[in-house]
Design an enzyme around this catalytic site. Sequence first.
Site, PDB file in Angstrom:
ATOM      1  N   PRO A 136       0.785  -1.231   0.000  1.00 53.99           N
ATOM      2  CA  PRO A 136       0.000   0.000   0.000  1.00 53.99           C
ATOM      3  C   PRO A 136       0.823   1.291   0.000  1.00 53.99           C
ATOM      4  O   PRO A 136       1.863   1.366   0.645  1.00 53.99           O
ATOM      5  CB  PRO A 136      -0.819  -0.096   1.299  1.00 53.99           C
ATOM      6  CG  PRO A 136      -0.100  -1.076   2.148  1.00 53.99           C
ATOM      7  CD  PRO A 136       0.537  -2.043   1.203  1.00 53.99           C
ATOM      8  N   ARG A 160       5.109  10.977  -2.340  1.00 53.80           N
ATOM      9  CA  ARG A 160       4.850  10.647  -0.944  1.00 53.80           C
ATOM     10  C   ARG A 160       6.115  10.832  -0.101  1.00 53.80           C
ATOM     11  O   ARG A 160       7.128  10.170  -0.360  1.00 53.80           O
ATOM     12  CB  ARG A 160       4.422   9.177  -0.911  1.00 53.80           C
ATOM     13  CG  ARG A 160       4.272   8.604   0.444  1.00 53.80           C
ATOM     14  CD  ARG A 160       4.178   7.089   0.368  1.00 53.80           C
ATOM     15  NE  ARG A 160       3.980   6.573   1.695  1.00 53.80           N
ATOM     16  CZ  ARG A 160       4.287   5.348   2.070  1.00 53.80           C
ATOM     17  NH1 ARG A 160       4.770   4.486   1.200  1.00 53.80           N
ATOM     18  NH2 ARG A 160       4.090   4.967   3.311  1.00 53.80           N
TER      19      ARG A 160
HETATM   20  C1  DQA Z   1       8.295   0.958   3.815  1.00 53.43           C
HETATM   21  C2  DQA Z   1       8.392   1.154   5.331  1.00 53.43           C
HETATM   22  C3  DQA Z   1       7.033   0.959   5.992  1.00 53.43           C
HETATM   23  O1  DQA Z   1       7.138   1.155   7.397  1.00 53.43           O
HETATM   24  C4  DQA Z   1       6.034   1.965   5.434  1.00 53.43           C
HETATM   25  O2  DQA Z   1       4.752   1.740   5.990  1.00 53.43           O
HETATM   26  C5  DQA Z   1       5.985   1.985   3.960  1.00 53.43           C
HETATM   27  C6  DQA Z   1       7.232   1.851   3.200  1.00 53.43           C
HETATM   28  C7  DQA Z   1       9.632   1.255   3.096  1.00 53.43           C
HETATM   29  O3  DQA Z   1       9.783   0.830   1.956  1.00 53.43           O
HETATM   30  O4  DQA Z   1      10.500   1.931   3.670  1.00 53.43           O
HETATM   31  O5  DQA Z   1       4.940   2.205   3.357  1.00 53.43           O
HETATM   32  O6  DQA Z   1       7.979  -0.407   3.562  1.00 53.43           O
END
Ligand code: DQA
Length: 149
Positions: free
Chosen positions: A9, A17
């Site tokens: 997601p 983002r």
């Molecule tokens: C993430 C780290 C997760 O904690 C976060 O919710 C994300 C991206 C990353 O790629 O650093 O959506 O998976």
Amino acid sequence: MKILVINGPNLNLLGKREPDVYGSKSLDDIMGRVKQHGKELGVDVESIQSNEEGALVTKIGETSGKYDGIIINPAAYTHTSVALRDAILACKVPCVEVHLSNIYRREEFRHKSLTAAACIGQISGFGPMSYLLALTGLVSHLKSVKKNK
Ligand code: DQA
């Protein structure tokens, strides 16, 4: 050899983002680079993204016999999803978990990954390079498993 890259997601929003955390590249840019790296390594790379936990579970459940390996960034589901962890274990396809950010340097709720223990390894904190490192590691693992059969 066929590898599926699964993105969870909000990763569709990469580039826009929180660029200070996740960088300025879009998911398409990053997946394009991963596919190019696949060509260099002589493997086929496909990628998908979904914001829905059930869709990710279903896709993982369909990987057996179709893909040799999985790279997954479960995004926020990393920290919450027993269903994704169970799906990774059930499919028996070797899987590497990746994160763009170093989840262990961030908020405490991100320090726990429910999915990592179902994977052969985890790479966290190298930005888009995390995916390339995961692909190199996964392909090397799959080749050595094949050789020792
Ligand atoms: C993430 C780290 C997760 O904690 C976060 O919710 C994300 C991206 C990353 O790629 O650093 O959506 O998976």
